[in-house]
Enzyme design. Structure first.
Site, mmCIF file in Angstrom:
data_model
loop_
_atom_site.group_PDB
_atom_site.id
_atom_site.type_symbol
_atom_site.label_atom_id
_atom_site.label_comp_id
_atom_site.label_asym_id
_atom_site.label_seq_id
_atom_site.Cartn_x
_atom_site.Cartn_y
_atom_site.Cartn_z
ATOM 1 N N THR A 135 22.593 30.758 56.635
ATOM 2 C CA THR A 135 23.929 30.852 57.236
ATOM 3 C C THR A 135 23.872 30.664 58.749
ATOM 4 O O THR A 135 22.850 30.969 59.376
ATOM 5 C CB THR A 135 24.523 32.246 56.915
ATOM 6 O OG1 THR A 135 25.613 32.517 57.789
ATOM 7 C CG2 THR A 135 23.506 33.363 57.124
ATOM 8 N N ASP A 136 24.971 30.218 59.323
ATOM 9 C CA ASP A 136 25.033 30.098 60.789
ATOM 10 C C ASP A 136 25.014 31.467 61.467
ATOM 11 O O ASP A 136 24.791 31.561 62.677
ATOM 12 C CB ASP A 136 26.284 29.307 61.225
ATOM 13 C CG ASP A 136 27.602 29.917 60.773
ATOM 14 O OD1 ASP A 136 27.591 30.942 60.056
ATOM 15 O OD2 ASP A 136 28.660 29.362 61.132
ATOM 16 N N GLU A 137 25.243 32.533 60.686
ATOM 17 C CA GLU A 137 25.309 33.868 61.297
ATOM 18 C C GLU A 137 23.958 34.301 61.864
ATOM 19 O O GLU A 137 23.893 35.244 62.652
ATOM 20 C CB GLU A 137 25.861 34.884 60.290
ATOM 21 C CG GLU A 137 27.243 34.467 59.808
ATOM 22 C CD GLU A 137 28.016 35.527 59.036
ATOM 23 O OE1 GLU A 137 27.778 36.714 59.235
ATOM 24 O OE2 GLU A 137 28.875 35.125 58.229
ATOM 25 N N TYR A 160 23.681 42.134 57.488
ATOM 26 C CA TYR A 160 23.635 40.925 56.647
ATOM 27 C C TYR A 160 22.898 39.800 57.350
ATOM 28 O O TYR A 160 21.945 39.226 56.812
ATOM 29 C CB TYR A 160 25.069 40.475 56.298
ATOM 30 C CG TYR A 160 25.153 39.046 55.783
ATOM 31 C CD1 TYR A 160 24.618 38.698 54.550
ATOM 32 C CD2 TYR A 160 25.757 38.035 56.549
ATOM 33 C CE1 TYR A 160 24.679 37.383 54.088
ATOM 34 C CE2 TYR A 160 25.818 36.725 56.100
ATOM 35 C CZ TYR A 160 25.277 36.401 54.866
ATOM 36 O OH TYR A 160 25.326 35.103 54.410
ATOM 37 N N LYS A 164 19.306 37.860 56.504
ATOM 38 C CA LYS A 164 19.193 36.407 56.259
ATOM 39 C C LYS A 164 18.226 35.773 57.259
ATOM 40 O O LYS A 164 17.466 34.856 56.919
ATOM 41 C CB LYS A 164 20.568 35.730 56.367
ATOM 42 C CG LYS A 164 21.561 36.095 55.272
ATOM 43 C CD LYS A 164 21.161 35.645 53.872
ATOM 44 C CE LYS A 164 21.206 34.141 53.684
ATOM 45 N NZ LYS A 164 20.914 33.750 52.270
HETATM 46 P P1 NAD Z 1 28.098 35.630 46.439
HETATM 47 O O1 NAD Z 1 28.016 37.040 46.894
HETATM 48 O O2 NAD Z 1 29.397 35.093 45.943
HETATM 49 O O3 NAD Z 1 27.028 35.374 45.268
HETATM 50 C C1 NAD Z 1 25.743 35.898 45.299
HETATM 51 C C2 NAD Z 1 25.157 35.764 43.902
HETATM 52 O O4 NAD Z 1 23.814 36.282 43.942
HETATM 53 C C3 NAD Z 1 25.899 36.559 42.840
HETATM 54 O O5 NAD Z 1 26.094 35.769 41.691
HETATM 55 C C4 NAD Z 1 24.969 37.725 42.548
HETATM 56 O O6 NAD Z 1 25.074 38.210 41.200
HETATM 57 C C5 NAD Z 1 23.615 37.099 42.811
HETATM 58 N N1 NAD Z 1 22.583 38.100 43.139
HETATM 59 C C6 NAD Z 1 22.678 39.115 44.041
HETATM 60 N N2 NAD Z 1 21.540 39.832 44.047
HETATM 61 C C7 NAD Z 1 20.696 39.238 43.160
HETATM 62 C C8 NAD Z 1 19.364 39.485 42.736
HETATM 63 N N3 NAD Z 1 18.663 40.521 43.233
HETATM 64 N N4 NAD Z 1 18.810 38.678 41.801
HETATM 65 C C9 NAD Z 1 19.513 37.637 41.283
HETATM 66 N N5 NAD Z 1 20.775 37.357 41.642
HETATM 67 C C10 NAD Z 1 21.357 38.141 42.559
HETATM 68 O O7 NAD Z 1 27.562 34.779 47.666
HETATM 69 P P2 NAD Z 1 27.971 33.305 48.135
HETATM 70 O O8 NAD Z 1 29.100 33.401 49.078
HETATM 71 O O9 NAD Z 1 28.052 32.410 46.959
HETATM 72 O O10 NAD Z 1 26.677 32.928 49.006
HETATM 73 C C11 NAD Z 1 25.543 32.313 48.390
HETATM 74 C C12 NAD Z 1 24.476 32.103 49.442
HETATM 75 O O11 NAD Z 1 24.975 31.289 50.482
HETATM 76 C C13 NAD Z 1 24.007 33.401 50.105
HETATM 77 O O12 NAD Z 1 22.617 33.332 50.268
HETATM 78 C C14 NAD Z 1 24.724 33.417 51.432
HETATM 79 O O13 NAD Z 1 23.964 34.105 52.394
HETATM 80 C C15 NAD Z 1 24.794 31.926 51.733
HETATM 81 N N6 NAD Z 1 25.936 31.513 52.572
HETATM 82 C C16 NAD Z 1 27.211 31.892 52.273
HETATM 83 C C17 NAD Z 1 28.255 31.442 53.060
HETATM 84 C C18 NAD Z 1 29.686 31.815 52.722
HETATM 85 O O14 NAD Z 1 30.598 31.470 53.482
HETATM 86 N N7 NAD Z 1 29.962 32.470 51.599
HETATM 87 C C19 NAD Z 1 28.026 30.603 54.143
HETATM 88 C C20 NAD Z 1 26.694 30.226 54.428
HETATM 89 C C21 NAD Z 1 25.663 30.677 53.630
HETATM 90 P P1 TYD Z 2 34.463 37.149 56.059
HETATM 91 O O1 TYD Z 2 35.239 36.336 55.071
HETATM 92 O O2 TYD Z 2 34.026 38.515 55.672
HETATM 93 O O3 TYD Z 2 33.217 36.239 56.502
HETATM 94 P P2 TYD Z 2 32.134 36.479 57.689
HETATM 95 O O4 TYD Z 2 32.241 37.870 58.160
HETATM 96 O O5 TYD Z 2 30.839 36.220 56.986
HETATM 97 O O6 TYD Z 2 32.463 35.458 58.735
HETATM 98 O O7 TYD Z 2 35.324 37.283 57.385
HETATM 99 C C1 TYD Z 2 35.780 36.139 58.091
HETATM 100 C C2 TYD Z 2 36.507 36.633 59.325
HETATM 101 O O8 TYD Z 2 37.711 37.314 58.938
HETATM 102 C C3 TYD Z 2 35.703 37.640 60.134
HETATM 103 O O9 TYD Z 2 35.928 37.389 61.526
HETATM 104 C C4 TYD Z 2 36.284 38.986 59.751
HETATM 105 C C5 TYD Z 2 37.738 38.652 59.420
HETATM 106 N N1 TYD Z 2 38.371 39.487 58.364
HETATM 107 C C6 TYD Z 2 39.611 40.116 58.621
HETATM 108 O O10 TYD Z 2 40.184 40.005 59.711
HETATM 109 N N2 TYD Z 2 40.165 40.847 57.604
HETATM 110 C C7 TYD Z 2 39.574 41.015 56.395
HETATM 111 O O11 TYD Z 2 40.127 41.732 55.525
HETATM 112 C C8 TYD Z 2 38.321 40.354 56.153
HETATM 113 C C9 TYD Z 2 37.621 40.482 54.832
HETATM 114 C C10 TYD Z 2 37.759 39.587 57.173
#
Ligand code: NAD
Ligand code: TYD
Length: 352
Positions: A135-137, A160, A164
């Protein structure tokens, strides 16, 4: 036929990736290892039920016996690691599980991949690769100007992003120490179908359609860089195919928006599509997130230049597709927001 071990493939991005890959490649086998935590949902994969190219295994990436058994049974030549605890607010409440899953889980996958792939002389077959979905975070927070490049120093703030970042460092350690072929992708915030409604966009869609308050943290001026999930899946596929060994690729579409602008957009679309009485009066400013990163913004020049990646779905189109998906999949949303979800929501938002 290529066999990929996909972890976390029942989550938001993982399930979109599985659907994307099965649509794109006829001759592929995806072994989907997912623990099915609160964020994992087999309903995301209902449309591919019975497709023999997808093999679902419920289990934990921390389980050495299980993971090494999957390498022996299916002999995957790639791992794409999506499995993670992914929500910043949960990491602030309960950081330990983030270290276990995101760091220790990644270490276990790396060890099992090395054990399966390393040859007697310490080299690896040309076709194998471990791809870490990051992630970019990990770069921390930007001020008003500038973008994250792959050279930006790692500076995570939340539990988090700290977990990562650690995982990324272990992935590079396996590359530098044991020669494991790896790539890391670092993507900006995703949105689209199947996203759990704890994240900003689906939470706002869910609350607006139910005429509930829309909780905006702080002043609503924090900025996130939003990418449609299918464009992220395309990037992962390109990096897996052609990414240079040991390289990091940032993924993002130069689509920065303040949170309040996102919330207002969701309100406007819900108003237009569902209920004209849904208005901005639902917006409620609540206590800010602890350690809230101000701004994320990706420079995607490297993946564009080296691999020819660029996003296909502009935000205006993607947000409409997303809202339509949630409106047309009320059962999915109802199922994930019944039961435990309400207890979570009360705990996180009641006293804010
Ligand atoms: P999510 O929380 O929707 O899904 C995570 C999945 O991992 C779930 O299906 C969960 O059951 C599974 N999981 C959790 N713990 C586990 C374990 N111990 N063993 C096996 N499976 C397990 O997350 P997401 O938003 O789909 O993100 C997926 C990946 O992409 C993550 O690694 C996250 O850090 C990365 N990512 C997410 C975003 C975003 O905007 N959501 C952006 C950049 C990177
Ligand atoms: P989020 O979807 O949790 O993603 P991330 O924290 O990984 O960027 O949040 C996106 C942005 O929205 C973040 O700046 C926090 C804000 N946010 C709210 O203002 N209200 C909410 O209820 C949530 C879940 C997030």
């Amino acid at each position: 036929m290529k066999t990929i071990l996909v972890t976390g493939g029942a989550g938001f991005i993982g399930s979109n990736y599985i659907l994307y890959m099965l649509k794109k490649y006829a001759d592929i086998r995806l072994i989907n290892l997912d623990k099915l935590t609160y964020a994992g949902n087999l309903e995301n994969l209902r449309s591919i039920e019975g497709d023999e190219r997808h093999i679902f295994v419920q289990g934990d990436i921390l389980d050495k016996t299980l993971v090494s058994g999957l390498f022996k049974t299916y002999q995957p030549t790639a791992v794409v690691n999506f499995a993670a605890e992914s929500h910043v607010d949960r990491s602030i409440e309960n950081p330990g599980i983030f270290a276990e899953t995101n760091i220790m889980g990644t270490i276990n996958l790396l060890s099992c991949a090395r054990a399966a792939w390393e040859t007697a002389d310490g080299s690896y077959p040309a076709e194998v690769k471990f791809l870490q979905v990051s992630t970019d975070e990990v770069y921390g927070s930007l001020g008003e100007t500038g973008f994250f490049t792959e050279e930006t120093p790692l500076c995570p703030h939340s539990p988090y992003s700290a977990s990562k970042t650690s995982a990324d460092l272990f992935v590079m350690a396996w590359h530098d120490t044991y020669g494991l072929p790896v790539n890391i992708t670092r993507c900006s915030n995703n949105y689209g179908p199947y996203q759990f409604p704890e994240k900003l966009i689906p939470l706002m869609i869910h609350n607006a359609t139910n005429k509930k308050n829309l909780p905006v943290y702080g002043n609503g001026l924090n900025v996130r860089d939003w990418l449609y999930v299918e464009d992220h899946c395309k990037a992962i596929d390109m990096v897996l195919e052609n990414g240079r060994n040991g390289e990091v690729y940032n993924v993002g579409g130069h689509n920065e928006r303040t949170n309040i602008a996102i919330v207002k957009k969701v309100i406007a679309l819900v108003q237009q599509k569902v209920d004209p009485t849904v208005t901005e009066s639902l917006i409620t400013y609540v206590t800010d997130r602890k350690g809230h990163d101000l701004r994320y913004g990706i420079d995607p020049e490297k993946i564009r230049r080296e691999l020819g990646w660029q996003p296909d779905t502009p935000f205006e189109e993607g947000i409409e597709l997303t809202i339509d998906w949630y409106l047309n999949n009320g059962d999915w949303l109802h199922n994930v927001t019944s039961g435990g979800y309400m207890a979570y929501y009360d705990k996180m938002y009641k006293n804010r």
